[in-house]
Design a protein around this motif. Structure first.
Motif, PDB file in Angstrom:
ATOM      1  N   TRP A  30       0.873  -1.175   0.000  1.00  0.00           N
ATOM      2  CA  TRP A  30       0.000   0.000   0.000  1.00  0.00           C
ATOM      3  C   TRP A  30       0.907   1.221   0.000  1.00  0.00           C
ATOM      4  O   TRP A  30       1.555   1.518   1.016  1.00  0.00           O
ATOM      5  CB  TRP A  30      -0.880   0.049   1.254  1.00  0.00           C
ATOM      6  N   LEU A  31       0.959   1.910  -1.123  1.00  0.00           N
ATOM      7  CA  LEU A  31       1.793   3.106  -1.199  1.00  0.00           C
ATOM      8  C   LEU A  31       0.997   4.287  -0.673  1.00  0.00           C
ATOM      9  O   LEU A  31      -0.033   4.666  -1.253  1.00  0.00           O
ATOM     10  CB  LEU A  31       2.230   3.364  -2.644  1.00  0.00           C
ATOM     11  N   LEU A  32       1.462   4.868   0.429  1.00  0.00           N
ATOM     12  CA  LEU A  32       0.719   5.948   1.071  1.00  0.00           C
ATOM     13  C   LEU A  32       1.349   7.293   0.699  1.00  0.00           C
ATOM     14  O   LEU A  32       2.225   7.798   1.379  1.00  0.00           O
ATOM     15  CB  LEU A  32       0.687   5.736   2.587  1.00  0.00           C
ATOM     16  N   ILE A  33       0.862   7.842  -0.413  1.00  0.00           N
ATOM     17  CA  ILE A  33       1.413   9.097  -0.924  1.00  0.00           C
ATOM     18  C   ILE A  33       0.309  10.164  -0.931  1.00  0.00           C
ATOM     19  O   ILE A  33       0.384  11.148  -0.212  1.00  0.00           O
ATOM     20  CB  ILE A  33       2.058   8.872  -2.311  1.00  0.00           C
ATOM     21  N   THR A  34      -0.736   9.940  -1.757  1.00  0.00           N
ATOM     22  CA  THR A  34      -1.982  10.703  -1.633  1.00  0.00           C
ATOM     23  C   THR A  34      -3.100   9.694  -1.818  1.00  0.00           C
ATOM     24  O   THR A  34      -2.895   8.625  -2.409  1.00  0.00           O
ATOM     25  CB  THR A  34      -2.137  11.800  -2.717  1.00  0.00           C
ATOM     26  N   GLY A  35      -4.291  10.020  -1.349  1.00  0.00           N
ATOM     27  CA  GLY A  35      -5.392   9.067  -1.499  1.00  0.00           C
ATOM     28  C   GLY A  35      -6.533   9.426  -0.576  1.00  0.00           C
ATOM     29  O   GLY A  35      -6.650  10.579  -0.140  1.00  0.00           O
ATOM     30  N   SER A  36      -7.358   8.468  -0.243  1.00  0.00           N
ATOM     31  CA  SER A  36      -8.503   8.739   0.628  1.00  0.00           C
ATOM     32  C   SER A  36      -8.715   7.556   1.553  1.00  0.00           C
ATOM     33  O   SER A  36      -8.184   6.459   1.328  1.00  0.00           O
ATOM     34  CB  SER A  36      -9.756   8.999  -0.218  1.00  0.00           C
ATOM     35  N   LEU A  37      -9.495   7.792   2.597  1.00  0.00           N
ATOM     36  CA  LEU A  37      -9.772   6.761   3.587  1.00  0.00           C
ATOM     37  C   LEU A  37     -11.246   6.852   3.965  1.00  0.00           C
ATOM     38  O   LEU A  37     -11.682   7.863   4.527  1.00  0.00           O
ATOM     39  CB  LEU A  37      -8.887   7.003   4.823  1.00  0.00           C
TER      40      LEU A  37
END
Ligand code: ADP
Ligand code: MG
Length: 311
Positions: A30-37
């Motif tokens: 899981w690459l945590l760079i930008t995204g949503s939760l």
């Protein structure tokens, strides 16, 4: 049941991928760079390895730290097992936290003052013995580490364009500790177990001593230093190792590299705790045990324990 690896730097991942493949461990990155939760969602079953790095902002990933905090809050709220859990992020991103915790634990650290903002830097430095070094509170690859032998040079640096702003505004002023033979030592631990120690040649390599293969090569893929700055510190045994393991247990640092300097007059001074640790390929080639190999074994054990209990 799978293993999920939370990180932001694919360049550092190949040695771990190889170790997981060799161990037959299923994993997903899981690459945590930008995204949503989405708070309505439930995390998948499995265990999670947090590999957040304190230098992620230097790779143009300014949100990775808060993204990781958010994902870990969510995972742990759902009771998922995280290796290097939520509070390890705070240890990774703060040398204030590392050094105050080490000191409270009775481990010798360099004399240090944290300066918050820039206004107090010169006045604080004027009261600090020379030589001293500066470093960023949030670092991990020698960020902002410079040595100053006199106040005038420091004042000129602070006033110049060369001054490197720390990402959280916190600069440490720290006693310069002269390393015996120009070497620093890094002790690698996995699952509260000592794996090996390495030396890094600070006399030749300066302050940027990242052991990963990705840091050792220049843009054309050639080694930046030959011979390597890193070597196995063969057979290293010392009571400081037990102190590190006790410290790791107390703060649940399941995977950690501790850096210290030995001085000519016999001090052992610990100055850095790395919870995102990379292993040097030359060292791995000759070491009795493999860092990524031990991580694969440890994660496999955690996976078996976690699902033996709840299944
Ligand atoms: N107090 C110190 N005295 C002398 N050298 C130091 C000291 N602190 C750090 N160094 C040197 O600078 C390098 C980077 O410092 P470190 O605290 O490990 O920062 P980072 O977390 O960014 O790697 C170290 O590996 C060591 O060679
Ligand atoms: Mg370091």
């Amino acid at each position: 049941m799978a293993l999920y690896v939370l990180h932001e730097n694919p360049d550092w991942f190949p040695p771990f991928a190889a170790a997981f493949d060799a161990a037959g461990l299923d994993y997903e990155e899981w690459l945590l760079i930008t995204g949503s939760l989405d708070f309505q969602s439930t995390p998948p079953e499995g265990i999670f390895w947090n590999r957040l790095s304190g230098s992620s902002h230097t790779r143009n990933h300014p949100y990775s730290k808060d993204y990781t905090r958010a994902v870990l809050d969510w995972l742990q709220a759902h009771g998922r097992r995280v290796v290097s859990g939520r509070w390890v992020v705070e240890m990774e991103v703060s040398k204030v936290r590392q050094l105050t915790a080490l000191q409270a634990f009775g481990i010798d650290v360099p004399r240090t003052v944290a300066v918050i903002g820039k206004d107090d830097l010169l006045a604080t430095a004027a009261r600090f013995p020379t030589p001293f070094i500066t470093k960023h509170n949030q670092g991990g690859k020698g960020l902002g580490v410079r040595r100053f032998d006199d106040l005038d040079t420091f004042a000129a640096y602070v006033a110049s364009d060369e001054f490197e702003e720390p990402v959280d505004g916190i600069t440490l002023l720290q006693e310069y500790v002269p390393p015996k033979n120009g070497l620093i030592t890094r002790v690698e631990t996995v699952g509260y177990d000592y794996v090996y120690a390495i030396t890094a040649d600070a006399a030749r390599g300066g302050f940027q001593l990242c052991p990963s293969e990705a840091c050792e090569l220049d843009e054309a893929g050639r080694p930046v230093a030959a011979p390597s700055l890193f070597a196995l510190r063969e057979g290293f045994q010392h009571p400081i190792i037990d102190a590190f393991l006790d410290f790791a247990r107390a703060y649940q640092l399941e995977i950690a590299g501790f850096e210290f300097i030995e001085t000519d007059d016999g001090r052992i001074v610990t100055y850095d705790v790395n919870t995102n640790t990379n292993y040097n390929p030359e060292v791995e080639a000759v070491a009795p045990r493999s860092g990524p190999g031990e991580i694969a074994n440890y994660l496999q054990r955690v996976l078996a324990e976690t699902y033996a209990v709840t299944a």
